[in-house]
Design a protein around this motif. Structure first.
Motif, short mmCIF file in Angstrom:
data_model
loop_
_atom_site.label_atom_id
_atom_site.label_comp_id
_atom_site.label_asym_id
_atom_site.label_seq_id
_atom_site.Cartn_x
_atom_site.Cartn_y
_atom_site.Cartn_z
N VAL A 99 50.56 -8.14 -14.78
CA VAL A 99 50.97 -8.70 -15.76
C VAL A 99 52.14 -8.42 -16.92
CG1 VAL A 99 48.09 -7.73 -16.70
CG2 VAL A 99 49.84 -5.72 -16.58
N ASP A 100 52.67 -9.21 -17.47
CA ASP A 100 53.94 -9.51 -18.03
C ASP A 100 53.61 -8.23 -19.09
OD1 ASP A 100 54.92 -10.42 -15.92
OD2 ASP A 100 54.56 -12.00 -16.79
N VAL A 101 54.58 -7.29 -18.71
CA VAL A 101 55.03 -5.77 -20.33
C VAL A 101 56.19 -7.10 -21.05
CG1 VAL A 101 55.42 -4.21 -20.89
CG2 VAL A 101 53.94 -4.35 -18.93
N ASN A 113 55.46 -13.45 -35.25
CA ASN A 113 55.44 -13.03 -34.52
C ASN A 113 56.85 -12.58 -33.86
OD1 ASN A 113 52.51 -13.38 -34.49
ND2 ASN A 113 53.10 -15.31 -33.94
N LEU A 114 56.65 -11.13 -32.99
CA LEU A 114 57.95 -10.84 -32.48
C LEU A 114 58.45 -11.40 -30.89
CD1 LEU A 114 56.84 -7.21 -32.02
CD2 LEU A 114 58.50 -8.20 -33.78
N GLU A 115 59.84 -11.72 -31.23
CA GLU A 115 60.31 -12.23 -30.26
C GLU A 115 60.06 -11.79 -28.65
OE1 GLU A 115 62.78 -15.11 -30.04
OE2 GLU A 115 62.83 -15.73 -32.46
N ALA A 116 60.33 -12.25 -28.37
CA ALA A 116 60.10 -11.41 -26.63
C ALA A 116 61.78 -11.80 -26.17
CB ALA A 116 59.49 -11.62 -25.77
N ASP A 117 62.51 -10.12 -25.51
CA ASP A 117 63.46 -10.04 -25.31
C ASP A 117 63.20 -10.74 -23.74
OD1 ASP A 117 65.85 -9.63 -23.60
OD2 ASP A 117 66.56 -8.12 -24.98
N LYS A 118 63.97 -11.80 -22.87
CA LYS A 118 63.42 -12.57 -21.16
C LYS A 118 64.52 -11.48 -20.15
CE LYS A 118 63.06 -16.68 -23.05
NZ LYS A 118 63.92 -18.51 -23.47
N ASN A 119 65.12 -10.46 -20.98
CA ASN A 119 65.81 -9.75 -20.11
C ASN A 119 65.20 -7.81 -19.92
OD1 ASN A 119 68.20 -11.38 -19.34
ND2 ASN A 119 68.92 -10.43 -21.75
N LEU A 120 64.49 -8.16 -21.20
CA LEU A 120 63.30 -6.54 -21.30
C LEU A 120 61.81 -6.83 -20.34
CD1 LEU A 120 64.38 -5.22 -24.06
CD2 LEU A 120 65.57 -4.86 -21.95
N LYS A 121 61.72 -8.58 -20.25
CA LYS A 121 60.31 -8.21 -19.16
C LYS A 121 59.94 -7.83 -17.82
CE LYS A 121 58.47 -12.29 -17.17
NZ LYS A 121 58.26 -13.43 -17.21
N ASP A 122 59.03 -6.98 -18.11
CA ASP A 122 58.76 -6.14 -16.08
C ASP A 122 57.41 -6.44 -16.04
OD1 ASP A 122 58.80 -4.64 -14.23
OD2 ASP A 122 58.22 -2.68 -15.76
N ILE A 178 51.59 -6.01 -23.66
CA ILE A 178 51.14 -6.99 -22.46
C ILE A 178 50.80 -8.46 -22.80
CG2 ILE A 178 48.77 -6.92 -20.88
CD1 ILE A 178 49.99 -4.43 -19.88
N GLU A 179 51.47 -8.72 -22.19
CA GLU A 179 51.15 -10.41 -22.69
C GLU A 179 49.87 -10.94 -21.80
OE1 GLU A 179 52.37 -13.39 -24.37
OE2 GLU A 179 54.16 -12.33 -23.92
N SER A 180 49.30 -10.88 -22.69
CA SER A 180 47.54 -11.23 -21.83
C SER A 180 47.17 -12.38 -21.61
CB SER A 180 46.45 -10.85 -22.83
OG SER A 180 46.70 -12.09 -24.04
N ASP A 181 47.94 -13.53 -22.00
CA ASP A 181 48.18 -14.37 -21.20
C ASP A 181 48.50 -14.57 -19.30
OD1 ASP A 181 46.97 -15.15 -23.22
OD2 ASP A 181 48.90 -16.93 -23.44
N SER A 182 49.30 -13.35 -19.30
CA SER A 182 50.48 -13.24 -17.87
C SER A 182 49.45 -13.18 -16.92
CB SER A 182 51.56 -13.20 -18.29
OG SER A 182 51.02 -11.33 -18.15
N ALA A 183 48.10 -12.15 -17.26
CA ALA A 183 47.32 -11.43 -16.04
C ALA A 183 46.60 -12.27 -15.68
CB ALA A 183 46.32 -11.00 -16.92
#
Length: 196
Positions: free
Chosen positions: A28-30, A120-129, A158-163
């Motif tokens: 999963v993507d955090v 909605n909060l925008e995700a920081d692509k550089n902090l994705k794990d 947690i990005e639920s669509d990413s699982a």
């Protein structure tokens, strides 16, 4: 061959039986929020002026009203700039917003999180794990996030669509027997006997 055929009755040093879920995990993507601060330095304003002179008047009015040439809340800044632009009959188009974002903003972990048009909060692509959550983890993905991720990154989600599901079989994990380490006393005793 006997061990192979009687796998469920064989010596556990050589044969072990597990449920399939023991080897499975969820990948999963955090995500963490993008945080931007705004820098209205003379150098940045000059760069904007070279590309859109009408926008400079709006930005200078913002500086005058705010009494500051920086802002640690991008959403608050863009909302105020939009209001000023309306009073000056200047449209704050998507192109102009992109120009502002490209030139005037910096990623800043102390700034307020950036929200999109829907709030909605925008995700920081550089902090994705990406985390691998064992299928057998108590509480599943949510339990894992609560116990293993959130204590270290309070603003994460947690990005639920990413699982996605994966399996991994590690023979070392199930069959490795560590070499017994000698005690400090034994090592000390041996070194004394060798020097005597």
């Amino acid at each position: 061959m006997e061990i192979y055929l009687a796998f469920d009755e064989a010596d556990p040093k050589y044969s072990k039986v597990f449920e399939n879920t023991e080897f499975g995990y969820y990948a999963v993507d955090v995500q963490r929020p993008l945080r931007l601060s705004v820098d209205l330095s003379e150098e940045n304003i000059s760069e904007i002026e070279a590309k859109d002179s009408d926008l400079v008047g709006v930005l200078m009015e913002y500086i005058k009203q705010a009494g500051a040439n920086s802002c640690a809340d991008y959403n608050e800044f863009i909302e105020r700039v939009s209001e000023i632009a309306d009073t000056k009959n200047i449209k704050l188009t998507a192109k102009r917003k992109k120009l502002i974002r490209d030139i005037l903003t910096n990623v800043d972990e102390t700034a307020a999180p950036v929200k999109d048009a829907k709030g909605n909060l925008e995700a920081d692509k550089n902090l994705k794990d990406t985390e691998q959550v064992p299928m057998t983890y108590p509480g599943g993905i949510d339990g894992y996030w609560e116990n293993e991720v959130r204590p270290f990154a309070q603003d994460s989600w947690i990005e639920s669509d990413s699982a996605s599901i994966g399996y991994e079989l590690s023979f070392t994990k199930y069959f490795y027997k560590p070499v017994e380490v000698r005690s400090a006393e034994d090592i000390n005793l041996q070194s004394r006997t060798e020097t005597a």
